[in-house]
Motif scaffolding. Structure first.
Motif, short mmCIF file in Angstrom:
data_model
loop_
_atom_site.label_atom_id
_atom_site.label_comp_id
_atom_site.label_asym_id
_atom_site.label_seq_id
_atom_site.Cartn_x
_atom_site.Cartn_y
_atom_site.Cartn_z
N ARG A 16 0.84 -1.19 0.00
CA ARG A 16 0.00 0.00 0.00
C ARG A 16 0.88 1.24 0.00
O ARG A 16 1.96 1.24 0.59
N LEU A 17 0.39 2.28 -0.64
CA LEU A 17 1.07 3.57 -0.58
C LEU A 17 0.51 4.37 0.58
O LEU A 17 -0.65 4.19 0.98
N PRO A 18 1.30 5.28 1.15
CA PRO A 18 0.79 6.11 2.25
C PRO A 18 -0.42 6.92 1.82
O PRO A 18 -0.52 7.36 0.67
N ASP A 19 -1.34 7.14 2.75
CA ASP A 19 -2.54 7.93 2.44
C ASP A 19 -2.17 9.32 1.93
O ASP A 19 -2.89 9.91 1.11
N ALA A 20 -1.04 9.85 2.42
CA ALA A 20 -0.63 11.20 2.03
C ALA A 20 -0.37 11.29 0.53
O ALA A 20 -0.58 12.34 -0.08
N VAL A 21 0.10 10.20 -0.07
CA VAL A 21 0.35 10.20 -1.52
C VAL A 21 -0.95 10.38 -2.28
O VAL A 21 -1.07 11.20 -3.19
N TRP A 22 -1.97 9.60 -1.91
CA TRP A 22 -3.24 9.70 -2.61
C TRP A 22 -3.86 11.08 -2.43
O TRP A 22 -4.53 11.58 -3.35
N SER A 23 -3.66 11.70 -1.28
CA SER A 23 -4.27 13.01 -1.05
C SER A 23 -3.69 14.09 -1.95
O SER A 23 -4.30 15.12 -2.18
N GLU A 24 -2.49 13.83 -2.51
CA GLU A 24 -1.84 14.80 -3.39
C GLU A 24 -2.23 14.61 -4.85
O GLU A 24 -1.84 15.41 -5.71
N LEU A 25 -2.99 13.57 -5.14
CA LEU A 25 -3.28 13.22 -6.54
C LEU A 25 -4.79 13.30 -6.81
O LEU A 25 -5.60 13.08 -5.91
N PRO A 26 -5.16 13.57 -8.07
CA PRO A 26 -6.60 13.69 -8.41
C PRO A 26 -7.25 12.33 -8.64
O PRO A 26 -7.78 12.04 -9.72
N VAL A 27 -7.21 11.46 -7.63
CA VAL A 27 -7.72 10.10 -7.79
C VAL A 27 -8.70 9.73 -6.69
O VAL A 27 -8.92 8.53 -6.44
N HIS A 28 -9.30 10.69 -6.03
CA HIS A 28 -10.13 10.39 -4.87
C HIS A 28 -11.32 9.50 -5.21
O HIS A 28 -11.84 8.79 -4.34
N ASP A 29 -11.75 9.51 -6.48
CA ASP A 29 -12.90 8.69 -6.87
C ASP A 29 -12.53 7.70 -7.98
O ASP A 29 -13.38 7.27 -8.74
#
Length: 267
Positions: free
Chosen positions: A138-151
């Motif tokens: 898994r990647l850290p949650d912080a990485v996903w928060s920086e990218l336009p992939v929330h949905d």
């Protein structure tokens, strides 16, 4: 978007000595099929441990685990070789029939893990479902928060340690796209666990359109018979009748995914 996650070494020395993975010669094929998009992804990889390649995808809202279908291309490891050679200038005359390239002859419920060729593959329907995936990958949650992939949804492929530079056979799937007017290429990449605004690209993007259009600055194949041969071996991925085109992304550039319209220019 292509992200890599790998187990973190437990000892301080191991963490100091571990080297990031190396990826080059990335090749992606994509086409639309009504409300679905088909994608194949291949690359050269050097990894000192098992890694997970994560491809965020613009799936249709509400898509669930059964909506992405993996395509086994283990019987066609040279699929992108055929596509690449189809665009090569003729190096020598063939004895008959014109030119041919040299070297070619004719806790919650865990997510379902499927064996697809040489890979273990899963579809993660949303970021919230990553807690159902092996925690090592898994990647850290912080990485996903920086990218336009929330949905977005996420295709995940578990790859073995390569020991050296290895050619990975194509990974392929079809998914319900949220934007059937555009062709999506996952070209944003994260190879060290961090989201960088710019990155170095070494990508070939192959695509087909149902209206047979090709952007004026994109290449057309010189050897259509090789495209036909690739289509015959691709488990329905490459369309037999639609023309193929290629775009290349090289050098340092903005680290972002790539979209082409279903009937025209890049978006």
């Amino acid at each position: 978007m292509c992200c890599f996650a790998f187990p973190t070494p437990t000892s301080l020395l191991a963490r100091m000595l571990v080297r990031p993975i190396r990826v080059h010669n990335t090749q992606i094929f994509a086409r639309l099929d009504g409300p679905q998009q088909l994608v194949a992804y291949a690359m050269n990889l050097r990894a000192r441990s098992e890694v997970a390649m994560i491809l965020p995808l613009p799936v249709r809202p509400g898509a669930d685990e059964a909506d992405l279908h993996f395509i086994d291309l283990s019987a066609a490891p040279d699929l992108f070789d055929l596509l690449h050679l189809a665009f090569m200038p003729p190096p020598m005359p063939a004895a008959k029939g014109g030119f041919m390239p040299q070297g070619i002859s004719r806790s919650r419920q865990t997510l379902i893990v499927r064996q697809v060729g040489a890979f273990e593959a899963s579809f993660v329907p949303s970021i919230a479902d990553f807690d159902r995936l092996d925690p090592r990958f898994r990647l850290p949650d912080a990485v996903w928060s920086e990218l336009p992939v929330h949905d977005f949804g996420f295709a995940v492929f578990k790859l073995r340690e390569t020991g050296g530079d290895a050619k990975i056979h194509p990974m392929a799937f079809r998914f319900p796209t949220r934007d059937p007017a555009r062709i999506f290429f996952p070209t944003l990449h994260i190879h060290d666990g961090k989201a960088h605004s710019h990155a170095r690209f070494d990508h070939s993007l192959y695509y087909q359109r149902s209206d047979s259009s090709v952007d004026p600055d994109h290449a057309r194949p010189l050897f259509t018979e090789l495209v036909t041969r690739a289509a015959e071996r691709s488990n329905g991925l490459v369309h037999r009748e639609w023309p193929l085109a290629r775009a290349t992304l090289t050098g340092r550039r903005a680290n972002a995914d790539t979209w082409f319209t279903a009937s025209g220019s890049a978006a």
